[in-house]
Design a protein around this motif. Structure first.
Motif, PDB file in Angstrom:
ATOM      1  N   GLY A 168       0.862  -1.029  -0.090  1.00 14.27           N
ATOM      2  CA  GLY A 168      -0.120  -0.187  -0.069  1.00 14.27           C
ATOM      3  C   GLY A 168       1.067   1.337   0.056  1.00 14.27           C
ATOM      4  O   GLY A 168       2.083   1.159  -0.010  1.00 14.27           O
ATOM      5  N   GLY A 169       0.211   2.406  -0.100  1.00 18.62           N
ATOM      6  CA  GLY A 169       0.722   3.570  -0.052  1.00 18.62           C
ATOM      7  C   GLY A 169       1.389   3.952   1.303  1.00 18.62           C
ATOM      8  O   GLY A 169       2.080   5.089   1.288  1.00 18.62           O
ATOM      9  N   ALA A 170       1.033   3.338   2.337  1.00 19.00           N
ATOM     10  CA  ALA A 170       1.667   3.446   3.750  1.00 19.00           C
ATOM     11  C   ALA A 170       2.307   2.358   4.215  1.00 19.00           C
ATOM     12  O   ALA A 170       3.480   2.043   4.595  1.00 19.00           O
ATOM     13  CB  ALA A 170       0.810   4.209   4.615  1.00 19.00           C
ATOM     14  N   PHE A 171       1.312   1.500   4.262  1.00 20.28           N
ATOM     15  CA  PHE A 171       1.712  -0.224   5.025  1.00 20.28           C
ATOM     16  C   PHE A 171       1.963  -1.137   3.893  1.00 20.28           C
ATOM     17  O   PHE A 171       1.258  -0.985   2.872  1.00 20.28           O
ATOM     18  CB  PHE A 171       0.668  -0.377   6.179  1.00 20.28           C
ATOM     19  N   THR A 172       2.550  -2.199   4.542  1.00 18.07           N
ATOM     20  CA  THR A 172       2.822  -3.531   3.547  1.00 18.07           C
ATOM     21  C   THR A 172       2.123  -4.569   4.680  1.00 18.07           C
ATOM     22  O   THR A 172       2.293  -4.587   5.884  1.00 18.07           O
ATOM     23  CB  THR A 172       4.214  -3.530   3.485  1.00 18.07           C
ATOM     24  N   ALA A 173       1.263  -5.442   3.736  1.00 12.36           N
ATOM     25  CA  ALA A 173       0.671  -6.561   4.536  1.00 12.36           C
ATOM     26  C   ALA A 173       0.551  -7.705   3.777  1.00 12.36           C
ATOM     27  O   ALA A 173       0.953  -7.687   2.568  1.00 12.36           O
ATOM     28  CB  ALA A 173      -0.937  -6.123   5.080  1.00 12.36           C
ATOM     29  N   ALA A 174       0.348  -9.018   4.321  1.00 10.61           N
ATOM     30  CA  ALA A 174       0.608 -10.258   3.612  1.00 10.61           C
ATOM     31  C   ALA A 174      -0.533 -11.082   4.313  1.00 10.61           C
ATOM     32  O   ALA A 174      -0.834 -11.012   5.500  1.00 10.61           O
ATOM     33  CB  ALA A 174       1.825 -10.928   3.589  1.00 10.61           C
ATOM     34  N   LEU A 175      -1.336 -11.843   3.393  1.00 18.97           N
ATOM     35  CA  LEU A 175      -2.183 -12.839   3.949  1.00 18.97           C
ATOM     36  C   LEU A 175      -1.952 -14.109   3.413  1.00 18.97           C
ATOM     37  O   LEU A 175      -1.485 -14.227   2.171  1.00 18.97           O
ATOM     38  CB  LEU A 175      -3.774 -12.456   3.480  1.00 18.97           C
ATOM     39  N   ALA A 176      -2.258 -15.293   3.973  1.00 15.57           N
ATOM     40  CA  ALA A 176      -2.007 -16.500   3.700  1.00 15.57           C
ATOM     41  C   ALA A 176      -3.381 -17.144   3.250  1.00 15.57           C
ATOM     42  O   ALA A 176      -4.314 -17.006   4.444  1.00 15.57           O
ATOM     43  CB  ALA A 176      -1.152 -17.401   4.380  1.00 15.57           C
ATOM     44  N   VAL A 177      -3.866 -17.681   2.362  1.00 20.42           N
ATOM     45  CA  VAL A 177      -5.422 -18.287   1.889  1.00 20.42           C
ATOM     46  C   VAL A 177      -4.964 -19.474   1.583  1.00 20.42           C
ATOM     47  O   VAL A 177      -4.258 -20.098   0.624  1.00 20.42           O
ATOM     48  CB  VAL A 177      -5.971 -17.496   0.678  1.00 20.42           C
ATOM     49  N   ALA A 178      -5.783 -20.769   2.132  1.00 20.43           N
ATOM     50  CA  ALA A 178      -5.795 -21.947   1.836  1.00 20.43           C
ATOM     51  C   ALA A 178      -7.122 -22.304   1.875  1.00 20.43           C
ATOM     52  O   ALA A 178      -7.820 -22.149   2.611  1.00 20.43           O
ATOM     53  CB  ALA A 178      -5.042 -22.685   3.047  1.00 20.43           C
ATOM     54  N   ASP A 179      -7.469 -23.176   0.633  1.00 20.45           N
ATOM     55  CA  ASP A 179      -8.752 -23.603   0.614  1.00 20.45           C
ATOM     56  C   ASP A 179      -9.924 -22.435   0.392  1.00 20.45           C
ATOM     57  O   ASP A 179     -10.677 -22.736   1.241  1.00 20.45           O
ATOM     58  CB  ASP A 179      -9.124 -24.724   1.380  1.00 20.45           C
ATOM     59  N   GLY A 180      -9.494 -21.119   0.169  1.00 21.54           N
ATOM     60  CA  GLY A 180     -10.381 -20.185   0.110  1.00 21.54           C
ATOM     61  C   GLY A 180     -10.686 -19.540   1.669  1.00 21.54           C
ATOM     62  O   GLY A 180     -11.581 -18.443   1.700  1.00 21.54           O
ATOM     63  N   GLN A 181      -9.812 -19.897   2.687  1.00 24.02           N
ATOM     64  CA  GLN A 181      -9.951 -19.216   3.955  1.00 24.02           C
ATOM     65  C   GLN A 181      -8.632 -18.590   4.171  1.00 24.02           C
ATOM     66  O   GLN A 181      -7.624 -19.221   4.081  1.00 24.02           O
ATOM     67  CB  GLN A 181     -10.309 -20.444   4.869  1.00 24.02           C
ATOM     68  N   ILE A 182      -8.962 -17.470   4.906  1.00 22.36           N
ATOM     69  CA  ILE A 182      -7.652 -16.711   5.397  1.00 22.36           C
ATOM     70  C   ILE A 182      -6.792 -17.603   6.571  1.00 22.36           C
ATOM     71  O   ILE A 182      -7.698 -17.674   7.619  1.00 22.36           O
ATOM     72  CB  ILE A 182      -8.098 -15.406   5.733  1.00 22.36           C
ATOM     73  N   VAL A 183      -5.862 -18.190   6.806  1.00 25.56           N
ATOM     74  CA  VAL A 183      -5.211 -18.933   7.707  1.00 25.56           C
ATOM     75  C   VAL A 183      -4.095 -18.245   8.412  1.00 25.56           C
ATOM     76  O   VAL A 183      -3.693 -18.558   9.366  1.00 25.56           O
ATOM     77  CB  VAL A 183      -4.823 -20.167   6.962  1.00 25.56           C
ATOM     78  N   ASP A 184      -3.777 -17.147   7.852  1.00 26.50           N
ATOM     79  CA  ASP A 184      -2.612 -16.575   8.611  1.00 26.50           C
ATOM     80  C   ASP A 184      -2.462 -14.951   8.019  1.00 26.50           C
ATOM     81  O   ASP A 184      -3.023 -15.083   6.668  1.00 26.50           O
ATOM     82  CB  ASP A 184      -1.339 -17.283   8.464  1.00 26.50           C
ATOM     83  N   GLY A 185      -1.534 -14.284   8.692  1.00 31.79           N
ATOM     84  CA  GLY A 185      -1.330 -12.823   8.092  1.00 31.79           C
ATOM     85  C   GLY A 185      -0.625 -12.019   8.987  1.00 31.79           C
ATOM     86  O   GLY A 185      -0.438 -12.293  10.208  1.00 31.79           O
ATOM     87  N   VAL A 186       0.297 -11.308   8.326  1.00 31.23           N
ATOM     88  CA  VAL A 186       0.937 -10.290   9.104  1.00 31.23           C
ATOM     89  C   VAL A 186       0.855  -8.780   8.340  1.00 31.23           C
ATOM     90  O   VAL A 186       0.614  -8.974   6.833  1.00 31.23           O
ATOM     91  CB  VAL A 186       2.494 -10.463   9.199  1.00 31.23           C
ATOM     92  N   GLY A 187       0.933  -7.831   9.045  1.00 35.69           N
ATOM     93  CA  GLY A 187       0.992  -6.642   8.202  1.00 35.69           C
ATOM     94  C   GLY A 187       0.940  -5.390   9.170  1.00 35.69           C
ATOM     95  O   GLY A 187       0.883  -5.536  10.458  1.00 35.69           O
ATOM     96  N   GLY A 188       0.760  -4.195   8.602  1.00 33.94           N
ATOM     97  CA  GLY A 188       0.506  -3.028   9.535  1.00 33.94           C
ATOM     98  C   GLY A 188       1.896  -2.716  10.302  1.00 33.94           C
ATOM     99  O   GLY A 188       2.883  -2.934  10.086  1.00 33.94           O
ATOM    100  N   SER A 189       1.486  -2.419  11.482  1.00 38.45           N
ATOM    101  CA  SER A 189       2.639  -2.193  12.640  1.00 38.45           C
ATOM    102  C   SER A 189       3.161  -3.396  13.097  1.00 38.45           C
ATOM    103  O   SER A 189       3.849  -3.333  13.987  1.00 38.45           O
ATOM    104  CB  SER A 189       1.744  -1.301  13.724  1.00 38.45           C
ATOM    105  N   ALA A 190       2.547  -4.657  12.629  1.00 39.70           N
ATOM    106  CA  ALA A 190       3.208  -5.905  12.899  1.00 39.70           C
ATOM    107  C   ALA A 190       3.928  -6.613  11.804  1.00 39.70           C
ATOM    108  O   ALA A 190       4.261  -7.762  11.901  1.00 39.70           O
ATOM    109  CB  ALA A 190       2.349  -6.796  13.611  1.00 39.70           C
ATOM    110  N   GLY A 191       4.023  -5.810  10.750  1.00 38.19           N
ATOM    111  CA  GLY A 191       4.593  -6.463   9.599  1.00 38.19           C
ATOM    112  C   GLY A 191       5.792  -5.780   9.142  1.00 38.19           C
ATOM    113  O   GLY A 191       6.437  -5.398   9.731  1.00 38.19           O
ATOM    114  N   PRO A 192       6.101  -6.059   7.769  1.00 39.24           N
ATOM    115  CA  PRO A 192       7.367  -5.476   7.125  1.00 39.24           C
ATOM    116  C   PRO A 192       7.390  -3.999   6.938  1.00 39.24           C
ATOM    117  O   PRO A 192       6.358  -3.513   7.011  1.00 39.24           O
ATOM    118  CB  PRO A 192       7.592  -6.306   5.886  1.00 39.24           C
ATOM    119  N   LEU A 193       8.515  -3.638   6.408  1.00 47.55           N
ATOM    120  CA  LEU A 193       8.611  -2.073   6.189  1.00 47.55           C
ATOM    121  C   LEU A 193       7.506  -1.839   5.107  1.00 47.55           C
ATOM    122  O   LEU A 193       7.571  -2.122   4.074  1.00 47.55           O
ATOM    123  CB  LEU A 193       9.849  -1.882   5.571  1.00 47.55           C
ATOM    124  N   GLY A 194       6.894  -0.712   5.135  1.00 46.03           N
ATOM    125  CA  GLY A 194       5.848  -0.128   4.518  1.00 46.03           C
ATOM    126  C   GLY A 194       6.728   1.009   3.657  1.00 46.03           C
ATOM    127  O   GLY A 194       7.840   1.584   3.809  1.00 46.03           O
TER     128      GLY A 194
END
Length: 309
Positions: free
Chosen positions: A113-139
């Motif tokens: 994004g224009g400010a933050f970076t985030a990531a989601l892990a999707v398995a079989d159509g469901q969100i199973v994990d994620g990191v981002g925002g103030s707990a994620g990588p450099l934005g």
């Protein structure tokens, strides 16, 4: 068929996407500063779109499915995670574009994004994990996860600190003319370091999330920085061999991917063509708040910081 609007209030722009029976009737992107300066004008934009069955927005930092007319002041504080006076759906798009059933979709999404970076892990159509925002990588604008020692040296950590110190600061652009496009074509030593740090953080995050989705079908890039060739190429090269890297193309010309996803969710909530997406994500079954599993500080301490009894 339902007539719905999805909204994505981002740091840089607030976007709105309207759908009716698969046809897009609203596709707008408004600078966030402009919308905040004149909220009535943005509301007027929605009203001008005509009667709708549902308008879907984000849950902020994490709320269960809530009707806006039933939202309390406490709900809003928990959504913003901000005290008074402080500034405070994507899988369906992939299924729509690939032609697969929602339950066959497995991937890692990188939102640059224009400010933050985030990531989601999707398995079989469901969100199973994620990191981002103030707990994620450099934005691009935001620093991502802060080292606890840095927080100590700062003396205090106001909300404003969570929005500064990202790749733009590394490049020396804070308060200056730096843009996402410039990050893809660095000219100075600091700009080169900024791009490398940004790309490295994104790549490490994908590799981290493979613990939850060991064999993703693809790695999907979205957000403003995903459209910057120098950034996109750097990420794709370093993830070669894990899965194909693709840019989320979506279906709108102006509204960002988040607003498009919100429109699909709104359609599904109203029983439209994307009801399987909503059922698979388990949105209606969501419970609790972001404060429910705090251990470093107590839930009561967090509520007091937010001005809640």
């Amino acid at each position: 068929m339902p007539r719905v609007i999805g909204i994505d209030p981002g740091t840089v722009t607030i976007d709105a996407c309207g759908l009716e029976d698969g046809r897009m009737f609203l596709d707008r992107s408004v600078p966030t500063a402009e919308a905040l300066a004149d909220p009535a004008r943005f509301v007027g934009l929605l009203e001008a779109a005509g009667p709708v069955d549902c308008i879907a927005g984000p849950s902020g930092y994490g709320l269960p499915l809530t009707r806006v007319q039933e939202a309390t002041e406490e709900d809003l504080r928990l959504a913003f995670l901000a005290a008074e006076g402080e500034p405070g759906g994507i899988g369906g798009v992939r299924a729509r574009r690939t032609g697969r059933s929602v339950r066959e979709v497995s991937f890692v999404l990188l939102e640059l994004g224009g400010a933050f970076t985030a990531a989601l892990a999707v398995a079989d159509g469901q969100i199973v994990d994620g990191v981002g925002g103030s707990a994620g990588p450099l934005g691009f604008r935001a620093p991502g996860a802060l080292d606890g020692e840095v927080a100590f040296l700062a003396g205090s950590v106001p909300k404003s600190l969570l929005f500064d110190g990202g790749a733009a600061a590394v490049a020396g652009w804070d308060g200056g003319p730096g843009s996402p496009d410039a990050l893809g074509n660095p000219q100075t030593a600091r700009e080169h370091i900024a791009r490398e740090a940004f790309v490295e953080g994104a790549v490490k995050t994908v590799r981290f999330l493979r613990a939850s989705v060991p064999a993703p079908r693809e790695i999907v890039l979205s957000g403003r920085l995903a459209r910057v060739e120098g950034v996109r190429r750097g990420i794709a090269q370093r993830l070669e061999g894990i899965a194909p890297v693709r840019v989320l193309d979506g279906f709108a010309a102006e509204a960002k991917e988040g607003a498009q996803g919100a429109a699909l969710i709104a359609d599904g909530l109203c029983g439209g063509a994307h009801r399987e997406l909503v059922a698979t994500l388990g949105i209606r079954e969501a419970r609790g708040t972001v404060l429910d599993h705090l251990y470093v500080i107590s839930r009561d301490q967090a509520r007091r910081r937010l001005g809640l009894a």
